[in-house]
Design a protein around this motif. Structure first.
Motif, mmCIF file in Angstrom:
data_model
loop_
_atom_site.group_PDB
_atom_site.id
_atom_site.type_symbol
_atom_site.label_atom_id
_atom_site.label_comp_id
_atom_site.label_asym_id
_atom_site.label_seq_id
_atom_site.Cartn_x
_atom_site.Cartn_y
_atom_site.Cartn_z
ATOM 1 N N TYR A 150 0.838 -1.211 0.000
ATOM 2 C CA TYR A 150 0.000 0.000 0.000
ATOM 3 C C TYR A 150 0.866 1.251 0.000
ATOM 4 O O TYR A 150 0.501 2.264 -0.591
ATOM 5 C CB TYR A 150 -0.998 -0.025 1.158
ATOM 6 N N ALA A 151 2.046 1.156 0.655
ATOM 7 C CA ALA A 151 2.965 2.300 0.601
ATOM 8 C C ALA A 151 3.377 2.554 -0.846
ATOM 9 O O ALA A 151 3.437 3.701 -1.300
ATOM 10 C CB ALA A 151 4.194 2.020 1.464
ATOM 11 N N ARG A 152 3.618 1.474 -1.573
ATOM 12 C CA ARG A 152 3.993 1.631 -2.976
ATOM 13 C C ARG A 152 2.840 2.205 -3.793
ATOM 14 O O ARG A 152 3.025 3.084 -4.635
ATOM 15 C CB ARG A 152 4.466 0.285 -3.542
ATOM 16 N N THR A 153 1.624 1.696 -3.548
ATOM 17 C CA THR A 153 0.463 2.229 -4.265
ATOM 18 C C THR A 153 0.310 3.727 -4.004
ATOM 19 O O THR A 153 0.036 4.504 -4.919
ATOM 20 C CB THR A 153 -0.815 1.481 -3.844
ATOM 21 N N GLY A 154 0.508 4.122 -2.745
ATOM 22 C CA GLY A 154 0.391 5.539 -2.409
ATOM 23 C C GLY A 154 1.438 6.382 -3.127
ATOM 24 O O GLY A 154 1.128 7.430 -3.697
ATOM 25 N N GLU A 155 2.674 5.883 -3.133
ATOM 26 C CA GLU A 155 3.735 6.635 -3.805
ATOM 27 C C GLU A 155 3.478 6.700 -5.314
ATOM 28 O O GLU A 155 3.708 7.716 -5.965
ATOM 29 C CB GLU A 155 5.095 5.985 -3.523
ATOM 30 N N PHE A 156 2.953 5.603 -5.852
ATOM 31 C CA PHE A 156 2.635 5.554 -7.281
ATOM 32 C C PHE A 156 1.594 6.622 -7.638
ATOM 33 O O PHE A 156 1.765 7.388 -8.592
ATOM 34 C CB PHE A 156 2.116 4.160 -7.637
ATOM 35 N N LEU A 157 0.510 6.667 -6.865
ATOM 36 C CA LEU A 157 -0.569 7.610 -7.194
ATOM 37 C C LEU A 157 -0.112 9.058 -6.992
ATOM 38 O O LEU A 157 -0.457 9.939 -7.782
ATOM 39 C CB LEU A 157 -1.810 7.297 -6.354
ATOM 40 N N GLU A 158 0.698 9.270 -5.947
ATOM 41 C CA GLU A 158 1.244 10.608 -5.721
ATOM 42 C C GLU A 158 2.108 11.034 -6.918
ATOM 43 O O GLU A 158 1.972 12.143 -7.442
ATOM 44 C CB GLU A 158 2.099 10.591 -4.441
ATOM 45 N N ALA A 159 2.972 10.125 -7.361
ATOM 46 C CA ALA A 159 3.879 10.458 -8.462
ATOM 47 C C ALA A 159 3.133 10.586 -9.784
ATOM 48 O O ALA A 159 3.460 11.439 -10.616
ATOM 49 C CB ALA A 159 4.979 9.401 -8.565
ATOM 50 N N LEU A 160 2.127 9.747 -9.983
ATOM 51 C CA LEU A 160 1.365 9.829 -11.230
ATOM 52 C C LEU A 160 0.707 11.205 -11.353
ATOM 53 O O LEU A 160 0.769 11.859 -12.393
ATOM 54 C CB LEU A 160 0.310 8.717 -11.274
ATOM 55 N N GLN A 161 0.082 11.643 -10.266
ATOM 56 C CA GLN A 161 -0.560 12.965 -10.316
ATOM 57 C C GLN A 161 0.485 14.073 -10.377
ATOM 58 O O GLN A 161 0.261 15.104 -11.013
ATOM 59 C CB GLN A 161 -1.491 13.126 -9.120
ATOM 60 N N GLY A 162 1.653 13.852 -9.732
ATOM 61 C CA GLY A 162 2.701 14.865 -9.757
ATOM 62 C C GLY A 162 3.302 15.074 -11.138
ATOM 63 O O GLY A 162 3.602 16.196 -11.536
ATOM 64 N N THR A 163 3.466 13.982 -11.879
ATOM 65 C CA THR A 163 4.062 14.115 -13.217
ATOM 66 C C THR A 163 3.051 14.608 -14.242
ATOM 67 O O THR A 163 3.434 14.980 -15.344
ATOM 68 C CB THR A 163 4.621 12.767 -13.728
ATOM 69 N N TRP A 164 1.754 14.580 -13.882
ATOM 70 C CA TRP A 164 0.683 14.927 -14.843
ATOM 71 C C TRP A 164 0.564 16.440 -14.943
ATOM 72 O O TRP A 164 -0.380 17.054 -14.446
ATOM 73 C CB TRP A 164 -0.630 14.289 -14.386
ATOM 74 N N GLY A 165 1.547 17.087 -15.532
ATOM 75 C CA GLY A 165 1.550 18.531 -15.698
ATOM 76 C C GLY A 165 2.741 18.907 -16.547
ATOM 77 O O GLY A 165 3.547 18.048 -16.908
ATOM 78 N N THR A 166 2.872 20.191 -16.862
ATOM 79 C CA THR A 166 3.977 20.620 -17.725
ATOM 80 C C THR A 166 5.196 21.071 -16.921
ATOM 81 O O THR A 166 6.262 21.248 -17.482
ATOM 82 C CB THR A 166 3.536 21.768 -18.649
ATOM 83 N N ALA A 167 5.033 21.255 -15.609
ATOM 84 C CA ALA A 167 6.171 21.671 -14.782
ATOM 85 C C ALA A 167 6.991 20.444 -14.383
ATOM 86 O O ALA A 167 6.422 19.412 -14.021
ATOM 87 C CB ALA A 167 5.675 22.394 -13.540
ATOM 88 N N PRO A 168 8.324 20.533 -14.446
ATOM 89 C CA PRO A 168 9.174 19.385 -14.073
ATOM 90 C C PRO A 168 8.884 18.934 -12.645
ATOM 91 O O PRO A 168 8.769 19.756 -11.738
ATOM 92 C CB PRO A 168 10.592 19.937 -14.206
#
Lengths: 400, 295
Positions: A150-168
């Motif tokens: 679940y820690a991995r799932t949480g990090e995955f979803l956080e990173a997925l939403q974090g990368t979903w934009g034009t800012a690095p």
């Protein structure tokens, strides 16, 4: 209003519950009567199981379902491949892709998803599965220990939403190493898909609470569901959140209740009753859940009816979960309405055979539901429509 | 020395190149794909372009929309799990008659990776070796176990309808020692970036592969015109084929005889130039390469 999805099987289909033979797709030898592939002039006809999946998607789309769930297991076909191939053959139909964070890194998942959102006009939905650990997990080449999942799932979803934009975007995570990731503007402009989250344990809620649009469960007896929903609500409240629930429900509905039970009786002849009573019949998860509720020895199908219309023996007649609703169109509709009162916000319905039953449930059960929102809304972003605007409209998030 | 008949591929667009009002990039790709299919090309390539659409979505859509084309999907190995990549490929091979190819992206730092990350070239090629070992292992065995630095599998392997499928034709790139060593071991096709490198390294690489058939390929821009005065004069001949149909056909026939048999041809605008190459260049090459003809 609730969103009602159908299911598109990724492991073939049976022509009925009467015989456990998957003649649709190629999980059984291709012979007379096989479909996709079938025989023509003594050889395979060149069609593949994907062609049947396309038929089910089209049947569900015209029948009023908003989309279809594509399950993912070691023995099934892959949902991303099917969804990517079929989006342009449907108009408004959403593809709910089941996947585990261990399969892809979050940036790559974001790129795939945003591209699919772009070419489909926003019709991708996620079914995020964390995975239970054990042999299936190592089969997938996923070495993450059970407690870390679940820690991995949480990090995955956080990173997925974090990368979903034009800012690095940067994340020096436990599981992912992200440095300066971003999407090109056309992809970043797409909506992040809705998330149907499998799992409702305390660990799951702590992880998913900030990301999940729906907690997805299999149907169980209604009191068990009431209890589960209450626990999730309580735990979510302490985190300041209000959860929404989705339910995967098998249905067997006919004009009259007698006809529905008669259909089960026809398949019952092939069931190994000794195995059922020893709790080893069918797949192990379905059998275990069923035996937790079914009281007394099982001799007839009705012995597995744990409360009116709730039948716990579907795993004996086809692969998959144990519980479903059996009854007349009116009875099944009434029970679905009751589930909405308990707190269900979205359904994934399924019945064997998926193609014909999509038409039947769409024409006989959905119209009886006061909560049904029709699937076809003439999506303005349909990519193959000449009148479509250049920027596809995203699907509405958290629609009620 | 005889060589296989040359194979001609074209790239698929990953970014909007035409700005057609009311139609998105998927429609551009669909029309270019049909041009390649009707023109008798061997295949198309869906590139891993961080500034454009993602390659697997492009590839699966292209496979669904074609009957003959091999669709080569560029696969960034830093960002996925080899079992899952192989599982997706197995469905694609089932659905599309074995027409999926892979081109691995190995030697790039990349904006993201699963941990442990590979920071040096040596680490990236070590990871690629593990990736291919695992992908082939689960593809061909039913009880596959592997304990590596980057990838681990216990009791893996595809069964039933997912077993006994053709592994995606494997394309690899690069000219470093590590890249050539990986290709000698695993590649079906090694695709170089320019002609000089292909001619310099191709023969040794084929020899290093031993009995295993390994095709040498090159990616080239193409500007082909009917008459000499129509040919532009400002293009670097090392990375581009520039000339009349007859000149380019002769040049290609020479290159085929020198052992370069796969060509990724980039010509713009894609749809129109794909038709041009199909109608004017490929038939001339076919006439000059008796080994079995171009496709």
């Amino acid at each position: 209003m609730v969103d009602i999805y159908w299911r598109i099987g990724t492991h073939g289909d049976q022509p009925s519950l009467r015989q456990r033979v998957a003649s649709r797709g190629d999980w059984s030898p291709t012979g007379p009567g096989s479909i996709a592939p079938g025989l023509r002039d003594g050889g395979r006809d060149g069609y593949t199981y994907l062609d049947h999946m396309a038929d089910v998607a089209r049947a569900a789309e015209v029948s009023g379902f908003v989309g279809g769930l594509l399950p993912s297991f070691p023995f099934t076909d892959d949902p991303w491949v099917a969804a990517s191939a079929l989006v342009r053959e449907t108009r408004s139909f959403r593809f709910m892709v089941a996947f585990q964070p261990g399969f892809l890194d979050p940036f790559h998942a974001a790129r795939i998803s945003a591209t699919l959102q772009r070419v489909s006009g926003g019709r991708l939905v996620y079914n995020i599965i964390t995975g239970g650990g054990g042999p299936e997990q190592t089969w997938w080449g996923d070495p993450v220990a059970h407690d870390d999942r679940y820690a991995r799932t949480g990090e995955f979803l956080e990173a997925l939403q974090g990368t979903w934009g034009t800012a690095p975007y940067d994340l020096a995570g436990r599981f992912y190493d992200v440095r300066g990731a971003s999407l090109p503007p056309d992809l970043a402009a797409q909506a992040v898909p809705e998330i149907y989250f499998s799992g409702s344990s305390p660990a799951a809620i702590a992880t998913a609470g900030g990301y999940a649009d729906y907690y997805l469960s299999w149907l169980e007896p209604f009191d068990a569901l009431r209890e589960k929903f209450a626990e999730v609500r309580e735990r979510s409240a302490t985190l300041g959140r209000r959860p929404r629930f989705a339910l995967r429900v098998e249905v067997l509905a006919r004009e009259t209740e007698a006809e529905a039970w008669a259909e089960l009786e026809r398949g019952w002849a092939q069931v190994d009753l000794a195995a059922v009573n020893a709790a080893t019949g069918g797949d192990s998860v379905g059998a275990a859940r069923s035996r937790a509720f079914v009281r007394g020895p099982v001799r007839t199908p009705r012995d597995m009816e744990v409360e009116p219309q709730v039948w716990g023996g579907f795993h004996l007649l086809r692969g998959g979960p144990a519980f479903g609703l059996v009854g007349s169109y009116a009875q099944v509709a009434a029970r679905l309405e009751e589930l909405v009162e308990i707190g269900v916000d979205s359904f994934i319905l399924a019945a064997v055979p998926h193609l014909e039953e999509a038409y039947r449930i769409g024409s006989e059960v959905l119209p009886r539901l006061s909560v049904h929102k029709t699937g076809y809304v003439g999506h303005p972003g349909h990519p193959t429509s000449p009148a479509a605007p250049a920027a596809p409209a995203p699907i509405e998030r958290n629609a009620s | 020395m005889s060589h296989p008949a040359p194979r001609f591929l074209v790239p698929l667009a990953t970014r909007d190149e035409r700005s057609w009002p009311g139609f998105d990039i998927a429609e551009q790709r669909a029309q270019a794909l049909r041009a390649a299919e009707l023109g008798g090309f061997a295949g198309v390539v869906a590139a891993d372009d961080l500034g454009g659409d993602e390659a697997s979505v492009v590839a699966y859509d292209a496979l669904r929309a074609s009957r003959w084309l091999e669709v080569v999907q560029e696969l960034p190995i830093s960002r996925g799990n080899p079992v899952y990549a192989a599982k997706q490929a197995a469905s694609a091979q089932r659905f599309f008659d074995g027409r999926l190819g892979w081109q691995l992206v190995v030697d790039e730092p990349g904006p993201s990776q699963t941990t442990p990350p590979a920071r040096t070239r040596a680490e990236r090629y070590a990871r690629a070796t593990e990736f291919l070992t695992v992908a082939r292992g689960v593809w061909h065995d039913t009880e596959f176990t592997f304990e590596g630095r980057y990838h681990q599998v216990v009791g893996g392997g595809f069964r039933e309808a997912l077993a006994d499928l053709p592994f995606p034709r494997l394309h690899l790139t690069g000219s470093s020692d590590e890249a050539l060593a990986l290709s000698a071991r695993f590649a079906d096709v090694h695709l170089f970036d320019d002609l000089d490198t292909a001619l310099a390294h191709g023969p040794a690489l084929r020899a290093a592969a031993g009995d295993r058939p390994l095709e040498i390929g090159v990616a080239l821009r193409v500007v082909a015109r009917e008459h000499r005065p129509e040919v532009p004069r400002t293009i670097d001949p090392r990375t581009a084929l520039v000339g009349t149909y007859d000149e380019l056909a002769e040049r290609l026939a020479e290159l085929v005889a020198a052992g370069i048999t796969t060509y990724l041809l980039d010509a713009h605008p894609r749809i129109e130039e794909t038709y041009r190459i199909a109608e004017h260049l490929l038939p001339r090459v076919r006439d000059l390469t008796p080994a079995g003809g171009a496709r």
